[in-house]
Design a protein around this motif. Structure first.
Motif, PDB file in Angstrom:
ATOM      1  N   ILE A 277       0.510  -1.375  -0.227  1.00  0.00           N
ATOM      2  CA  ILE A 277      -0.005  -0.308  -0.284  1.00  0.00           C
ATOM      3  C   ILE A 277       0.860   1.455   0.148  1.00  0.00           C
ATOM      4  O   ILE A 277       1.475   1.460   1.205  1.00  0.00           O
ATOM      5  N   GLU A 278       0.704   1.864  -0.696  1.00  0.00           N
ATOM      6  CA  GLU A 278       1.935   2.880  -0.848  1.00  0.00           C
ATOM      7  C   GLU A 278       0.850   3.973  -1.175  1.00  0.00           C
ATOM      8  O   GLU A 278       1.927   5.472  -1.570  1.00  0.00           O
ATOM      9  N   ASN A 279      -0.357   4.350  -1.009  1.00  0.00           N
ATOM     10  CA  ASN A 279      -1.007   5.599  -0.913  1.00  0.00           C
ATOM     11  C   ASN A 279      -1.430   6.620   0.626  1.00  0.00           C
ATOM     12  O   ASN A 279      -1.990   7.144   0.875  1.00  0.00           O
ATOM     13  N   TYR A 280      -0.777   5.813   1.471  1.00  0.00           N
ATOM     14  CA  TYR A 280      -1.218   5.685   3.062  1.00  0.00           C
ATOM     15  C   TYR A 280      -0.446   6.134   3.778  1.00  0.00           C
ATOM     16  O   TYR A 280       0.716   6.477   3.933  1.00  0.00           O
ATOM     17  N   LEU A 281      -1.375   7.855   4.213  1.00  0.00           N
ATOM     18  CA  LEU A 281      -1.002   8.827   5.197  1.00  0.00           C
ATOM     19  C   LEU A 281       0.569   8.015   6.543  1.00  0.00           C
ATOM     20  O   LEU A 281       0.515   7.727   7.283  1.00  0.00           O
ATOM     21  N   GLY A 282       1.696   8.320   5.901  1.00  0.00           N
ATOM     22  CA  GLY A 282       2.572   7.859   7.141  1.00  0.00           C
ATOM     23  C   GLY A 282       3.649   7.275   6.508  1.00  0.00           C
ATOM     24  O   GLY A 282       4.547   6.795   7.060  1.00  0.00           O
ATOM     25  N   PHE A 283       3.452   6.580   5.192  1.00  0.00           N
ATOM     26  CA  PHE A 283       4.438   5.380   5.159  1.00  0.00           C
ATOM     27  C   PHE A 283       4.454   6.310   3.193  1.00  0.00           C
ATOM     28  O   PHE A 283       4.492   5.159   2.571  1.00  0.00           O
ATOM     29  N   PRO A 284       6.123   6.646   3.278  1.00  0.00           N
ATOM     30  CA  PRO A 284       6.362   7.485   1.952  1.00  0.00           C
ATOM     31  C   PRO A 284       6.479   5.748   1.162  1.00  0.00           C
ATOM     32  O   PRO A 284       6.700   6.491  -0.003  1.00  0.00           O
ATOM     33  N   ASP A 285       7.646   5.253   1.523  1.00  0.00           N
ATOM     34  CA  ASP A 285       8.085   4.296   0.931  1.00  0.00           C
ATOM     35  C   ASP A 285       7.054   2.986   0.972  1.00  0.00           C
ATOM     36  O   ASP A 285       8.076   1.538   0.249  1.00  0.00           O
ATOM     37  N   GLY A 286       5.408   3.234   1.620  1.00  0.00           N
ATOM     38  CA  GLY A 286       4.806   1.672   1.536  1.00  0.00           C
ATOM     39  C   GLY A 286       4.744   0.806   2.312  1.00  0.00           C
ATOM     40  O   GLY A 286       5.992   1.404   2.865  1.00  0.00           O
ATOM     41  N   VAL A 287       4.153  -0.200   2.323  1.00  0.00           N
ATOM     42  CA  VAL A 287       3.942  -0.738   3.603  1.00  0.00           C
ATOM     43  C   VAL A 287       2.927  -1.681   3.399  1.00  0.00           C
ATOM     44  O   VAL A 287       1.815  -1.521   2.438  1.00  0.00           O
ATOM     45  N   SER A 288       3.570  -2.948   3.655  1.00  0.00           N
ATOM     46  CA  SER A 288       2.195  -4.424   2.976  1.00  0.00           C
ATOM     47  C   SER A 288       1.469  -4.060   4.047  1.00  0.00           C
ATOM     48  O   SER A 288       1.638  -4.074   5.094  1.00  0.00           O
ATOM     49  N   GLY A 289      -0.381  -5.362   3.415  1.00  0.00           N
ATOM     50  CA  GLY A 289      -0.752  -5.190   4.512  1.00  0.00           C
ATOM     51  C   GLY A 289      -1.017  -5.976   5.652  1.00  0.00           C
ATOM     52  O   GLY A 289      -1.063  -6.305   6.732  1.00  0.00           O
ATOM     53  N   GLU A 290      -0.484  -6.963   5.239  1.00  0.00           N
ATOM     54  CA  GLU A 290       0.508  -7.384   6.646  1.00  0.00           C
ATOM     55  C   GLU A 290       1.563  -6.628   7.767  1.00  0.00           C
ATOM     56  O   GLU A 290       0.440  -6.905   8.465  1.00  0.00           O
ATOM     57  N   GLN A 291       2.165  -6.160   7.349  1.00  0.00           N
ATOM     58  CA  GLN A 291       2.796  -5.148   7.877  1.00  0.00           C
ATOM     59  C   GLN A 291       2.028  -4.062   9.141  1.00  0.00           C
ATOM     60  O   GLN A 291       2.610  -4.434   9.483  1.00  0.00           O
ATOM     61  N   LEU A 292       1.026  -3.442   8.434  1.00  0.00           N
ATOM     62  CA  LEU A 292      -0.021  -2.304   9.034  1.00  0.00           C
ATOM     63  C   LEU A 292      -0.813  -3.496   9.793  1.00  0.00           C
ATOM     64  O   LEU A 292      -1.575  -2.207  10.513  1.00  0.00           O
ATOM     65  N   THR A 293      -1.413  -3.881   9.630  1.00  0.00           N
ATOM     66  CA  THR A 293      -2.299  -4.848   9.652  1.00  0.00           C
ATOM     67  C   THR A 293      -1.794  -5.514  11.220  1.00  0.00           C
ATOM     68  O   THR A 293      -1.944  -5.537  12.956  1.00  0.00           O
ATOM     69  N   ASP A 294      -0.181  -6.347  11.280  1.00  0.00           N
ATOM     70  CA  ASP A 294       0.762  -7.083  12.375  1.00  0.00           C
ATOM     71  C   ASP A 294       0.736  -5.393  13.732  1.00  0.00           C
ATOM     72  O   ASP A 294       0.723  -5.457  14.858  1.00  0.00           O
TER      73      ASP A 294
END
Length: 559
Positions: A277-294
């Protein structure tokens, strides 16, 4: 015979000021250089590369010391990224006197162990005693790798896939043994647990317990997930563990509400399966859904939220001032308020031959556990929204070719601009617009799919073993029929949508109109994708969850 040397654990320090960086490393080597490898970096990116290299070498990091103010990547951002690789490492933030507020914030963001004010001279008084305590705690901790769950099954078994997907999405480490892929260990494990391989999958827990064809609830219970509530009554019940539900749980728990989150499969929802996911606020380098969820799940647990997994809610009712939800096993939970955040699921492809092949080549969602198995093969993805675009980029790193099948005549109508541009730059991604899947064939697994051009009607059958669908959004609300007002598609109505020509919804017994996210049952709120006319984005879902909690407070204050 020479005894192989065990690599020394590392102490890593990062500061963008070369002089300060050398000074820190010098002081560390003087005291700890004999027993620890001192690693010095002058930027967050350089430090993160060093941490990754240490991880790949199979070595350990004992302490991470990061300067707060660094261009490109702050010390907090570096520590947040590094803790995913070395969660047991002790974390120290180096700050100036003016930055102590940042250190206090970091305690919540990265579970900071300590912060040091610069300069710390003399180190014998201000540096070494702190590190001695942190290193002592690190050495005393049990850092042995957790024994893994092992799963034995057939490669093209839909239930074997479901078990692997369930474990992966709940962040349970496991080892997969395919009985039909020449994995000799699979046979040995079956012999050891007294099984003949007729009933599969077989799961061997970390404690050595054998589970044959386990249900999700049984599996969750045996691998250490929480499946039973600790109380009968709460301030807030959150139903659904996607971004909206996790957001509501975090805000509810952080604001002192006794909160329980009930999830029928795995936290994260559709977003949890997103490879990036690359357009979520605060993660300019993107984040996987798994990381965000964890991270969201850990954040909720930090605020004492109970998270129940593999619990399916099948009923909702009002009993006086209480709101009661009923689980599929007959268990009931009651609370002052409820937030519904059950999300949506991808619609099933309505094409001959595909239904029986679900989990055997036909998948709904990204199913990232299957990525490595697609190496050197063609992968077909159906859908034109962001989830399909993210999956295409993920599978392109594994597959020989990725074909994105889109009914519309352009990706621009449904996919974010940045994803469209990224897909255009990937050589092995092919986009077929004005195309739909109208059939599939296969015996043990998917072997071919039939595509039809929506304008010409021309059909083409192509060999394919992998088909991932990302179409439509079906809400999980059938269990609410007759209880809450819904629109014609099953999405839950709330707030102003419930008021028609100034008339309050039928059965509404309060002298005020419903709050913005309140449903037709007072004290029950809705958040995220399951809400009628919601914006289908992760950020808006999290915002819904936060807003719902503020309305819960308003409801409780006036009840």
């Amino acid at each position: 015979m020479t005894t192989p040397q065990v690599a020394r654990p590392s102490i890593l320090t990062v500061d963008d000021d070369p002089g300060v960086s050398r000074s820190v490393a010098r002081d560390l080597r003087r005291k700890y250089g004999r027993d620890y490898r001192i690693v010095r970096a002058e930027s967050g990116a350089q430090a993160l590369d060093a941490v990754r290299e240490i991880k790949l070498r199979g070595e350990e990091v004992a302490v991470l010391l990061a300067d707060y103010r660094m261009p490109g990547m702050s010390g907090i951002e570096f520590l947040e990224a590094a803790m995913d690789l070395f969660p047991a490492a002790r974390r120290v933030l180096l700050t100036a006197y003016a930055d102590t507020d940042a250190a206090i914030r970091a305690i919540n963001v990265v579970d900071l162990d300590h912060y040091l004010l610069k300069p710390w001279d003399p180190p014998e008084e201000k540096l070494y005693p702190v590190l001695d305590d942190l290193l002592g705690a690190w050495q005393a901790a049990d850092r042995r790798p957790a024994r893994q769950v092992r799963v034995i099954g057939h490669r093209w078994s839909s239930r074997s896939y479901e078990v692997r997907d369930f474990l992966a999405r709940n962040s349970v480490p496991f080892r997969w043994h395919a009985l039909d892929d020449g994995d000799t260990e699979a046979g040995r494990l079956l012999t050891a647990c007294g099984e003949d391989g007729v009933r599969l999958p077989v799961v061997i827990t970390a404690a050595g317990e054998t589970l044959v064809e386990p249900s999700d609830a049984e599996l969750a219970d045996r691998v250490g997930l929480t499946t039973r509530p600790s109380a009968d009554f709460y301030d807030l019940i959150v139903v659904g563990g996607g971004p909206a539900g996790l957001g509501a749980a975090v805000y509810g728990g952080s604001e002192g509400l006794r909160t329980v989150l009930v999830e029928r499969r795995a936290t994260g929802g559709q977003a949890g399966t997103s490879s990036r996911i690359e357009n979520y606020l605060g993660f300019p380098d993107g984040v996987s859904g798994e990381q965000l969820t964890d991270r969201a799940r850990r954040q909720a647990l930090k605020f004492d939220v109970e998270v129940l997994t593999a619990c399916d809610v099948v009923g909702l009712e009002a009993r006086g001032s209480a709101r009661v939800v009923r689980l599929d096993d007959g268990t009931e939970l009651a609370a002052h308020t409820v937030i519904l955040a059950t999300g949506v699921s991808y619609r099933v492809l309505d094409a001959p031959g595909l239904g029986a092949l679900t989990g055997r080549g036909v998948f709904y969602g990204a199913a990232t556990t299957e990525g490595p198995s697609c190496a050197g093969q063609d992968v077909y993805l159906v859908g034109g929204a962001n989830s399909a675009g993210q999956a295409a980029l993920y599978f392109a790193a594994h597959a020989r070719r990725v074909v994105l099948v889109v009914r519309g005549d352009s990706l621009a109508r449904s996919m974010s601009h940045y994803l469209v541009e990224q897909l255009a730059r990937v050589d092995n991604v092919e986009v077929r617009t004005c195309t739909e899947v109208v059939g599939g064939t296969g015996e043990e697994h998917l072997e071919s799919v039939t595509l039809r051009h929506t304008k010409t009607g021309e059909t083409t059958t192509v060999p394919a073993s992998w088909l991932f669908a990302f179409i439509g959004a079906a809400p999980h609300t059938d269990w609410l029929a007759g209880t809450l007002a819904r629109d014609e598609r099953g999405f839950v109505l709330s707030g102003p949508d419930l008021v028609t020509d100034g008339r309050l919804p039928e059965g509404w017994d309060l002298d005020r109109p419903p709050y913005h996210l309140e449903t037709s049952l007072p004290g029950v709120f809705v958040a995220g994708d399951v809400r009628a006319d919601s914006v289908k984005r992760v950020a808006s879902a999290v915002g819904d969850g936060a807003m719902a909690v503020s309305l819960v407070h308003r409801y409780l204050e006036r009840s």
